[in-house]
Design an enzyme around this catalytic site. Structure first.
Site, short mmCIF file in Angstrom:
data_model
loop_
_atom_site.label_atom_id
_atom_site.label_comp_id
_atom_site.label_asym_id
_atom_site.label_seq_id
_atom_site.Cartn_x
_atom_site.Cartn_y
_atom_site.Cartn_z
N SER A 1 -12.47 -3.15 2.58
CA SER A 1 -12.40 -2.54 3.79
C SER A 1 -13.68 -2.16 4.16
O SER A 1 -14.54 -1.71 3.37
CB SER A 1 -11.72 -1.11 3.75
OG SER A 1 -10.39 -1.48 3.46
N ARG B 1 1.02 -1.15 -0.02
CA ARG B 1 0.04 0.07 -0.06
C ARG B 1 0.98 1.07 -0.24
O ARG B 1 1.45 1.51 0.98
CB ARG B 1 -0.85 0.14 1.11
CG ARG B 1 -1.94 1.29 1.06
CD ARG B 1 -2.67 1.26 2.52
NE ARG B 1 -3.40 2.55 2.50
CZ ARG B 1 -3.14 3.72 2.78
NH1 ARG B 1 -1.97 4.04 3.35
NH2 ARG B 1 -4.02 4.74 2.96
N LYS C 1 -2.79 6.38 8.38
CA LYS C 1 -3.68 6.79 7.18
C LYS C 1 -4.16 8.25 7.71
O LYS C 1 -4.60 8.45 8.79
CB LYS C 1 -4.60 5.95 6.68
CG LYS C 1 -4.36 4.56 6.18
CD LYS C 1 -5.64 3.74 6.18
CE LYS C 1 -6.57 4.13 4.98
NZ LYS C 1 -7.73 3.38 4.68
#
Length: 221
Positions: free
Chosen positions: A125, A51, A155
């Protein structure tokens, strides 16, 4: 790939990281990521998700990002660990990765399933019980990523924390889909989350910022 052909054991210790997660280290963040991933694979992670997005990532340098993704993929192949790409669907198809993970606001997982050139693991998610209920019966979804369990700095656009009881709430509501808990998880909370119904835990900073990555992975397992 559907639920019947997906092995939930790969979710046990699910490592997620990109170059942005190595910004605390001086020098080449790509090299740091590869070094951390190599150690984590040696120590026994069960899955890895590349990611690489946001500030301090390579998202504005796609050629370098693609090369790094390929090197991470090769490392995972060497250890027989599934390699998942976050969101980068076209690159995932090009590299022939093991799976793709998307969020609620990313490309439709139904469209991805229809377009993918080979069977792939598809992760989604979910942040609410309502989302989990809606997608639980959708066979294209292999597993859920649920959270954030605790507040996390990994995040910039994180949703509100759902709390350590969230896996228990999902299971008590009848959610059958395998899922991995994510968000601010440490070795102290990992086993509790598994006991509450999570098939595993997804880890970023507890590995990338560990003083000893081998020890950290062993504790999280």
């Amino acid at each position: 790939m559907n639920l019947s052909s997906f092995d939930p054991k790969i979710l046990n210790l699910y490592f997620i990281a990109g170059t942005q997660d190595c910004r605390h280290l001086a020098g080449d963040r790509s090299e740091h990521l590869l070094n951390i991933l190599h150690q984590a694979l040696q120590a026994g992670i069960s899955c890895y998700q590349f990611r690489d997005k946001g500030a301090f990532s390579l998202q504005d340098n796609p050629s370098e990002q693609k090369q790094l993704a390929k090197e991470c993929q090769r490392l995972c192949q060497r250890y027989g660990v599934p390699f998942i790409l976050n969101d980068m669907v076209e690159l995932a198809f090009e590299l022939g990765v093991d799976g793709i993970h998307v969020g609620q606001g990313d490309k439709s997982i139904i469209d991805i399933a229809q377009e993918m050139p080979k069977p792939m693991i598809l992760g989604l998610s979910v942040n609410t019980l309502e989302q989990a209920r809606y997608w639980d019966s959708i066979p294209q979804v292999s597993y859920f990523g649920t959270g954030p369990i605790f507040p996390t700095q990994s995040k910039s656009d994180q949703k509100p924390a759902v709390g350590i009881e969230f896996p228990k709430i999902l299971r008590q509501a009848g959610i059958q889909k395998p899922f991995v808990a994510i968000g601010g998880i440490t070795h102290q909370s990992a086993q509790t989350l598994r006991t509450y119904g999570a098939n595993g835990v997804a880890i970023i900073s507890a590995i990338t910022q560990a003083d000893n990555i081998i020890t950290a992975v062993e504790q999280l397992k």
